[in-house]
Design an enzyme around this catalytic site. Structure first.
Site, mmCIF file in Angstrom:
data_model
loop_
_atom_site.group_PDB
_atom_site.id
_atom_site.type_symbol
_atom_site.label_atom_id
_atom_site.label_comp_id
_atom_site.label_asym_id
_atom_site.label_seq_id
_atom_site.Cartn_x
_atom_site.Cartn_y
_atom_site.Cartn_z
ATOM 1 N N GLY A 111 0.887 -1.252 0.153
ATOM 2 C CA GLY A 111 -0.035 -0.055 -0.046
ATOM 3 C C GLY A 111 0.779 1.268 0.117
ATOM 4 O O GLY A 111 0.532 2.241 -0.452
ATOM 5 N N GLU A 114 1.650 1.881 -3.489
ATOM 6 C CA GLU A 114 0.524 2.009 -4.190
ATOM 7 C C GLU A 114 0.152 3.812 -3.897
ATOM 8 O O GLU A 114 -0.292 4.492 -4.593
ATOM 9 C CB GLU A 114 -0.480 1.206 -3.826
ATOM 10 C CG GLU A 114 -0.439 -0.076 -4.456
ATOM 11 C CD GLU A 114 -1.487 -0.970 -3.839
ATOM 12 O OE1 GLU A 114 -1.524 -1.312 -2.604
ATOM 13 O OE2 GLU A 114 -2.188 -1.669 -4.670
ATOM 14 N N GLU A 134 2.500 -8.493 -1.860
ATOM 15 C CA GLU A 134 1.305 -8.933 -1.450
ATOM 16 C C GLU A 134 1.240 -10.303 -1.545
ATOM 17 O O GLU A 134 0.715 -11.134 -0.799
ATOM 18 C CB GLU A 134 0.206 -7.970 -2.126
ATOM 19 C CG GLU A 134 -0.027 -6.762 -1.614
ATOM 20 C CD GLU A 134 0.601 -5.916 -2.168
ATOM 21 O OE1 GLU A 134 1.353 -6.138 -3.078
ATOM 22 O OE2 GLU A 134 0.317 -4.571 -2.291
HETATM 23 N N1 COA Z 1 1.843 -3.957 8.786
HETATM 24 C C1 COA Z 1 1.915 -4.025 10.151
HETATM 25 N N2 COA Z 1 3.286 -3.773 10.847
HETATM 26 C C2 COA Z 1 4.264 -3.764 10.153
HETATM 27 C C3 COA Z 1 4.279 -3.371 9.018
HETATM 28 C C4 COA Z 1 3.064 -3.774 7.921
HETATM 29 N N3 COA Z 1 2.869 -3.502 6.681
HETATM 30 N N4 COA Z 1 5.679 -3.312 8.382
HETATM 31 C C5 COA Z 1 6.189 -3.273 9.401
HETATM 32 N N5 COA Z 1 5.347 -3.624 10.447
HETATM 33 C C6 COA Z 1 5.973 -3.605 11.815
HETATM 34 C C7 COA Z 1 6.700 -4.651 12.345
HETATM 35 O O1 COA Z 1 5.669 -5.858 12.700
HETATM 36 C C8 COA Z 1 7.146 -4.319 13.403
HETATM 37 O O2 COA Z 1 6.659 -4.107 14.668
HETATM 38 P P1 COA Z 1 7.041 -4.711 15.971
HETATM 39 O O3 COA Z 1 8.052 -3.854 16.304
HETATM 40 O O4 COA Z 1 5.833 -4.385 16.952
HETATM 41 O O5 COA Z 1 7.438 -6.156 15.716
HETATM 42 C C9 COA Z 1 7.675 -2.891 13.005
HETATM 43 O O6 COA Z 1 6.898 -2.445 12.111
HETATM 44 C C10 COA Z 1 9.144 -2.750 12.504
HETATM 45 O O7 COA Z 1 9.308 -3.600 11.330
HETATM 46 P P2 COA Z 1 10.422 -4.767 11.311
HETATM 47 O O8 COA Z 1 9.765 -5.850 10.483
HETATM 48 O O9 COA Z 1 10.718 -5.374 12.476
HETATM 49 O O10 COA Z 1 11.344 -4.187 10.563
HETATM 50 P P3 COA Z 1 12.682 -4.747 9.652
HETATM 51 O O11 COA Z 1 13.528 -3.534 9.403
HETATM 52 O O12 COA Z 1 12.886 -6.005 10.153
HETATM 53 O O13 COA Z 1 11.968 -5.050 8.261
HETATM 54 C C11 COA Z 1 10.584 -4.481 6.496
HETATM 55 C C12 COA Z 1 11.424 -4.122 7.330
HETATM 56 C C13 COA Z 1 9.664 -3.517 5.604
HETATM 57 C C14 COA Z 1 11.479 -5.356 5.388
HETATM 58 C C15 COA Z 1 9.206 -5.423 6.992
HETATM 59 O O14 COA Z 1 8.715 -4.850 8.108
HETATM 60 C C16 COA Z 1 8.410 -6.055 6.014
HETATM 61 O O15 COA Z 1 8.416 -6.752 5.325
HETATM 62 N N6 COA Z 1 7.197 -5.217 6.210
HETATM 63 C C17 COA Z 1 6.047 -5.655 5.629
HETATM 64 C C18 COA Z 1 5.972 -5.165 3.922
HETATM 65 C C19 COA Z 1 4.690 -5.777 3.501
HETATM 66 O O16 COA Z 1 4.643 -6.948 3.101
HETATM 67 N N7 COA Z 1 3.950 -4.766 3.088
HETATM 68 C C20 COA Z 1 2.805 -5.100 2.248
HETATM 69 C C21 COA Z 1 1.597 -5.197 3.112
HETATM 70 S S1 COA Z 1 0.015 -5.431 2.069
#
Ligand code: COA
Length: 270
Positions: A111, A114, A134
């Site tokens: 998102g 997007e 996704e």
């Molecule tokens: N929704 C909800 N929470 C999210 C999030 C999302 N899309 N992206 C990150 N967070 C949260 C994590 O759960 C974490 O929360 P916590 O500290 O309570 O555990 C916090 O944000 C930090 O993220 P974290 O994953 O620990 O950081 P990272 O540096 O290890 O990784 C990313 C960063 C962006 C690679 C990873 O967070 C990620 O893959 N996020 C999801 C991306 C995704 O799939 N987005 C599409 C959703 S449709």
């Protein structure tokens, strides 16, 4: 105009909107989508603006996607409503009577990518990362990437990015035309503001008309595309596959996808 997760700074001829949910990498929850929509609607009525810059709080993320923890609990009906909110926000940005510039300062995933795509152009810092992950969650994009990504980068690249869920770096995003300009992280906002000030030199009525006309000419089919995408997105929430994908993310493990989690030949697929 600012609210709990959205900060707005009004400058002489432009505004800077910062999405401010840094502890969750600015992930878009339902309430954040609503707040953003309200702020965008207010800015649309604000006199004297020539541009809106949208960025994310902190050094790490523009927006790391829709809120996976919230989505994990959604029924198909709730997921549909959620996608409708995302689309309404993106449409409101597209309908602003002045350009929106995404200043992408870190992750722009799902998102988040997007949201950037709904902006007129995308400036990025060299540490930005883009992607539509996704499918790795057992979902499909739900806030417009199925048509807006191809508009920017062409259908072949859009398919590759969506089907693989790959994350690309800022250089690659620039090379494929997703990003207009690259900046060192410390000069990103300054670069976006310079562009906003240049836009402020043009005729405001012509600017609004140009934006509206470009949108209408390019998007004759959008009214048909949106419901197709929303239906497909909501359908993902009927399957065990999406539950497994989202649970795996939240439990910080790799998803275990098997054919038994969902029937991909189902006739009711869009
Ligand atoms: N929704 C909800 N929470 C999210 C999030 C999302 N899309 N992206 C990150 N967070 C949260 C994590 O759960 C974490 O929360 P916590 O500290 O309570 O555990 C916090 O944000 C930090 O993220 P974290 O994953 O620990 O950081 P990272 O540096 O290890 O990784 C990313 C960063 C962006 C690679 C990873 O967070 C990620 O893959 N996020 C999801 C991306 C995704 O799939 N987005 C599409 C959703 S449709």
């Amino acid at each position: 105009m600012s609210s709990s997760f959205v900060r707005v700074e009004l400058k002489q001829s432009h505004a800077i909107l910062t999405i401010n949910r840094e502890d969750k990498l600015n992930a878009l929850s339902s309430s954040l989508l609503e707040e953003l929509h309200d702020v965008i609607e207010s800015l649309a009525k604000q006199k004297g603006l020539f541009a809106l810059i949208i960025t994310g709080a902190g050094q790490k993320a523009f927006v790391a996607g829709a809120d996976i923890a919230e989505m994990k609990e959604m029924s198909p009906r709730e997921a549909k409503r959620f996608a409708q909110k995302g689309h309404a926000l993106c449409r409101a940005i597209e309908k602003l009577p002045f350009p929106a510039i995404a200043a992408v300062n870190g992750y722009a995933l799902g998102g988040g990518c997007e949201l950037a795509l709904a902006c007129d152009f995308i400036y990025a810092s060299t540490n930005a990362k883009f992607g539509q992950p996704e499918l790795k969650l057992g979902l499909i994009p739900g806030f417009g990437a199925t048509f807006r990504l191809a508009e920017r980068v062409g259908i072949a690249k859009a398919r590759e990015l969506i089907y693989t869920g790959a994350t690309i770096d800022a250089e690659e995003a620039f090379r494929i035309g997703l990003v207009n300009k690259l900046f060192a992280p410390e000069t990103l906002l300054q670069g976006a503001e310079e562009s906003a000030r240049a836009i402020a030199q043009v005729g405001p009525q012509a600017l609004a008309l140009a934006k509206r006309t470009l949108r209408k000419v390019q998007r004759k089919a959008i009214t048909e595309a949106i419901p197709i995408e929303i239906k497909a997105f909501a359908k993902c929430f009927e399957s065990e596959e999406s539950k497994e994908g989202m649970s795996a993310f939240l439990e910080k493990r790799k998803a275990r996808f098997t054919e038994s989690l969902g029937d991909r030949t189902s006739e009711s697929s869009p």
